[in-house]
Design a protein around this motif. Structure first.
Motif, short mmCIF file in Angstrom:
data_model
loop_
_atom_site.label_atom_id
_atom_site.label_comp_id
_atom_site.label_asym_id
_atom_site.label_seq_id
_atom_site.Cartn_x
_atom_site.Cartn_y
_atom_site.Cartn_z
N ASP A 276 47.31 -64.80 16.04
CA ASP A 276 47.03 -65.97 15.27
C ASP A 276 48.30 -66.56 14.61
N LEU B 14 53.41 -74.83 14.55
CA LEU B 14 53.98 -75.56 13.65
C LEU B 14 55.25 -75.95 13.98
N ALA C 67 45.57 -77.53 10.75
CA ALA C 67 45.66 -75.99 10.35
C ALA C 67 44.87 -75.61 9.16
N TYR D 110 41.45 -75.35 10.58
CA TYR D 110 41.43 -74.11 11.23
C TYR D 110 41.14 -72.77 10.36
N THR D 111 42.01 -72.75 9.31
CA THR D 111 42.27 -71.64 8.41
C THR D 111 41.04 -71.47 7.51
N THR E 229 50.82 -67.81 17.13
CA THR E 229 50.44 -69.24 17.71
C THR E 229 50.69 -70.07 16.59
N GLY E 230 50.13 -69.97 15.35
CA GLY E 230 50.44 -70.98 14.34
C GLY E 230 51.86 -70.97 14.09
#
Lengths: 552, 235
Positions: A181, A189, A229, A232-233, A184-185
């Protein structure tokens, strides 16, 4: 290509300067530092990271502000290719520099210390993070009149962007993201910063725009990029903190209950990310209404049903309370909190687990509990093993109505009417706890249960026998390989590889199968609770053998 | 070639162009006159798409430069008031850099003009005189054989010899009425020598526009001193 050539011509002096500086610095390090430091296999990795950081600072912060400082933006803007063509070249040049810099630094370092076996090693992780931050430095530098401000400004911007995510994490302190995670984040970004830089540069500076117009466009685009983002978080946090017993991802791990079976104390988990992430939840289920609630937060769990009752009891009856542990991730301490198994209310009063004893421990709410607070109890045949004050182990013997200090270095005995049964030199001896006299029995194997009439079950070899220690009479249990006592006359029995929950018939000296597939059973005075397929808690009434589903 | 209607351009609260209307016919050389800060350079930058009008419509070579900048810039040659390219570039570097961007770029024309104007091809702009730099910029603007040539006070700051050389190059590039030129200048002598038309920019709008002689006859807003100078130069 012409624009790329232009970037090279514009910055070749800096590129060559860095290319010369790195080996020079390494050479100086070799001259000045102890040889073991220079020959360290980490040197190429450090050199790779250092070169990347220098390149990042030199070019990421200056490609656009330098252009503005030299007053060449209008020249680029008035050409047919305009600012987009210039941006493409800058981005490609920057990415090429970022790709080459760590490899060059690594190779330069390897020239001094040798090629490390692990390759880039730890540097690869840091390099990846730097590479993810690099496009942001490039993008933020488009918003500034001075490249020197790009680094602190990027830290400020990314820090500000991270605040909502941090607050979400604060609200869900037990959440831990998977490494994939995070990576990927970070990569998304990092990639996302490139269109932001493009927008800032090509739209911000066109039509005579300044760094201010580039800045607000970039910030607005950043927020647009970050909304998914944040969303999703938030979704992950919500998912993390949600228990859904009807979900396909719901699993029951273990369950406890009091003798009245009014409440189930269940440990359950939600399996996420295709099994790569799991959340534990401690649940309390009202078996009458079917409603349930969570006890504590994620990762709290019920430890077990404890043989204890509120203070000044005359005998030990089981069970009295259920407990759960709370794990505080910040302080990594464990709190033990107690629930009354009959009412499911928090239990904060004193209790005793020893016959006729006074209260040993008073557990206040939120107070870290000391293991050995006088409430750890387990069965030893007809008696109980308890951990008393100062952690001292004691044996409560209801037959002799006394509490004894546990004999040292003898293992735990099985309390019988005739005395305490010890395993000694692979043979059993019967010991009188009052006099200390021992009588060898000539009995081998393992004692695995005590019947109501005082006879013992002994596993020996591949069979189980019932032995009357008073008369010496023995009876073999046909087909049974092993048996382990659960409660009263209920045993887990092994027959030719198959396990089942059985009730022993002392008249016939044989086991009677109650349940063939019963995961982690809890036996009460009236029924057996068991987990079926990890998904539901079921109950079989001992009297009628009727099976019902309790939860969910 | 240029059609401007109701152009308004403000910088913050300062209005530079106000309801400006201008129409340039193909093949005409128009000199844009006006005082400092009257908006002459702003108008040229609007034509090139470097600025965007707050209001009004603008068409250059048939395109709106704020929306279709590429075809406009490919059809327009632009000479700024001073060389604005990279100082490390040589004229050869500049031509090589610009060539792929202009489909109509003519190497022969670039070579001919460079030779005629004695542009030092291998000297970086940092080592050129202002006149040499401006001649190189003029060659770079003319080599694509543009339909429209925008000159933003190209003669400012040049000595007499350099000014004459640049002026001759401009006159030589007019291609007998095939190329449209819009030139801003303070140099009235230059205006008198090259202008078919004169447009006077005052108060943010075109105050007078027409053949030089007609404007001189009817112009009331132009300061008398400028008028005298223009007449003197024409004579």
């Amino acid at each position: 290509m012409r624009y790329l050539w232009k970037e090279w011509r514009d910055h070749r002096a800096v590129v060559l300067g860095i290319a010369l500086a790195i080996p020079s610095l390494l050479f100086l390090a070799r001259l000045l530092l102890p040889e073991n430091m220079v020959a360290d296999p980490l040197l190429p990795q450090v050199a790779a990271l250092g070169t990347l950081a220098i390149a990042l600072l030199a070019f990421g912060t200056d490609l656009v502000p330098g252009e503005a400082r030299r007053g060449r933006l209008t020249f680029l803007a008035r050409l047919p290719g305009g600012l987009p063509a210039a941006f493409r070249a800058k981005a490609v040049f920057f990415l090429l520099v970022l790709a080459v810099a760590p490899l060059y630094g690594f190779a330069a370092g390897a020239c001094f210390s040798g090629w490390p076996d692990e390759g880039l090693g730890f540097a690869s992780d840091y390099a990846l993070l730097l590479l993810c931050a690099a496009p942001w430095i490039f993008a933020v530098s488009c918003w500034l009149p001075r490249g020197a401000l790009a680094l602190p400004a990027t830290a400020l911007v990314l820090g500000t962007f991270a605040v909502p995510i941090y607050l979400l994490h604060l609200a869900t302190p037990t959440y831990y993201p998977l490494e994939t995670d995070i990576m990927t984040g970070a990569v998304l970004l990092g990639i996302g910063a490139l269109p932001i830089a493009w927008l800032s540069f090509t739209r911000g500076y066109r039509h005579g725009g300044t760094f201010l117009s580039a800045g607000w466009r970039g910030l607005a685009a950043s927020l647009v990029l970050l909304i998914p983002a944040y969303g999703y978080t938030g979704y992950r946090m919500h998912e993390w903190d949600t228990v859904d017993p009807k979900s396909e991802n719901f699993r029951v791990i273990s369950v406890f209950t009091g003798d009245n079976e009014r409440y189930l104390f269940a440990n359950a988990k939600m399996v996420l990310r295709h099994g790569r992430q799991e959340r534990l939840h401690a649940l309390i289920v009202d078996t009458r209404s079917g409603t349930w609630r969570r006890a504590g937060t994620v990762f709290n769990r019920h430890v077990g049903i404890w043989l204890a009752v509120p203070a000044r009891v005359v005998d030990i009856i089981d069970p009295g309370s259920a407990t759960r542990d709370e794990h505080d991730p910040k302080r990594t301490k464990y709190w033990t909190r107690y629930f009354d198994a009959d009412t499911a209310e928090r239990f904060t009063g004193g209790w005793s687990n020893v016959v006729n004893d006074k209260v040993w421990a008073r557990v206040a709410a939120s107070r870290p509990a000391w293991h050995g607070s006088g409430s750890r109890v387990c069965r030893l045949g007809l008696g109980y093993l308890v951990q008393g004050p100062q952690g001292r182990w004691q044996i409560a013997d209801p037959v002799r109505e006394r509490v004894y200090d546990a004999p040292p270095k003898m293992g735990w005995p099985t309390v019988l009417r005739e005395g305490w049964l010890f395993h000694k030199n692979k043979r059993y001896v019967l010991r009188d706890p009052d006099t200390g006299k021992e009588r060898p029995l000539g009995l081998s194997g393992n004692c695995c249960g005590v019947l109501h009439d005082g006879r013992v079950l002994v596993r020996h070899g591949k069979g189980v026998r019932v032995i009357d220690l008073t008369t010496g009479a023995e009876a073999a249990m046909p087909d049974v390989v092993s048996a382990s006592w659960i409660r009263d006359d209920i045993y887990r029995v092994q027959r030719d590889g198959a396990s089942s929950i059985d009730r022993i018939d002392p008249e016939q000296d044989r086991f009677e199968v109650l349940l063939r597939k019963a995961g982690r059973p809890i036996v009460t005075t009236r029924s057996i609770l068991f987990i079926e397929d990890d998904r539901s808690v079921r109950r079989m009434e001992l009297a009628t053998r009727k099976i019902t589903t309790l939860f969910p | 070639m240029i059609q401007a209607h109701g152009i308004v351009k403000r910088f913050r609260r300062k209005s530079v162009l106000s309801e400006l209307d201008l129409s340039l016919a193909p093949g005409r050389v128009t000199v844009l006159l006006g005082r400092n800060g009257s908006g002459k350079s702003t108008l040229l930058k609007l034509c090139l798409g470097l600025l965007k009008a707050d209001l009004g419509t603008l068409s250059v070579c048939g395109f709106d430069p704020s929306k279709r900048a590429r075809p406009v810039r490919q059809a327009v040659g632009y000479v700024p008031d001073m060389p604005d390219c990279y100082r490390w570039m040589t004229a050869a570097d500049l031509f090589g850099f610009l060539k792929p961007q202009y489909p109509t770029w003519n190497d022969d024309e670039a070579a001919r003009l460079g030779q005629a104007l004695e542009v030092p091809l291998r000297t970086p702009f940092s080592g050129m005189s202002r006149g040499e730099g401006m001649k190189a910029m003029l060659v770079a603007a003319l080599a694509p054989q543009p339909e429209l040539l925008l000159l933003d006070e190209p003669f400012a700051g040049l000595d007499a010899v350099a000014r004459e050389e640049v002026l001759r190059a401009v006159i030589g590039s007019l291609r007998d009425g095939e190329r449209t030129v819009l030139c801003t200048t303070h140099d009235l002598d230059v205006a008198a020598r090259i202008a078919d038309d004169v447009a006077v920019l005052s108060g943010g709008r075109i105050d007078a526009h027409g053949p030089l002689t007609e404007v001189l006859e009817t112009e009331r807003c132009l300061p008398e001193r400028m008028k005298d100078l223009l007449v003197g130069a024409q004579a």
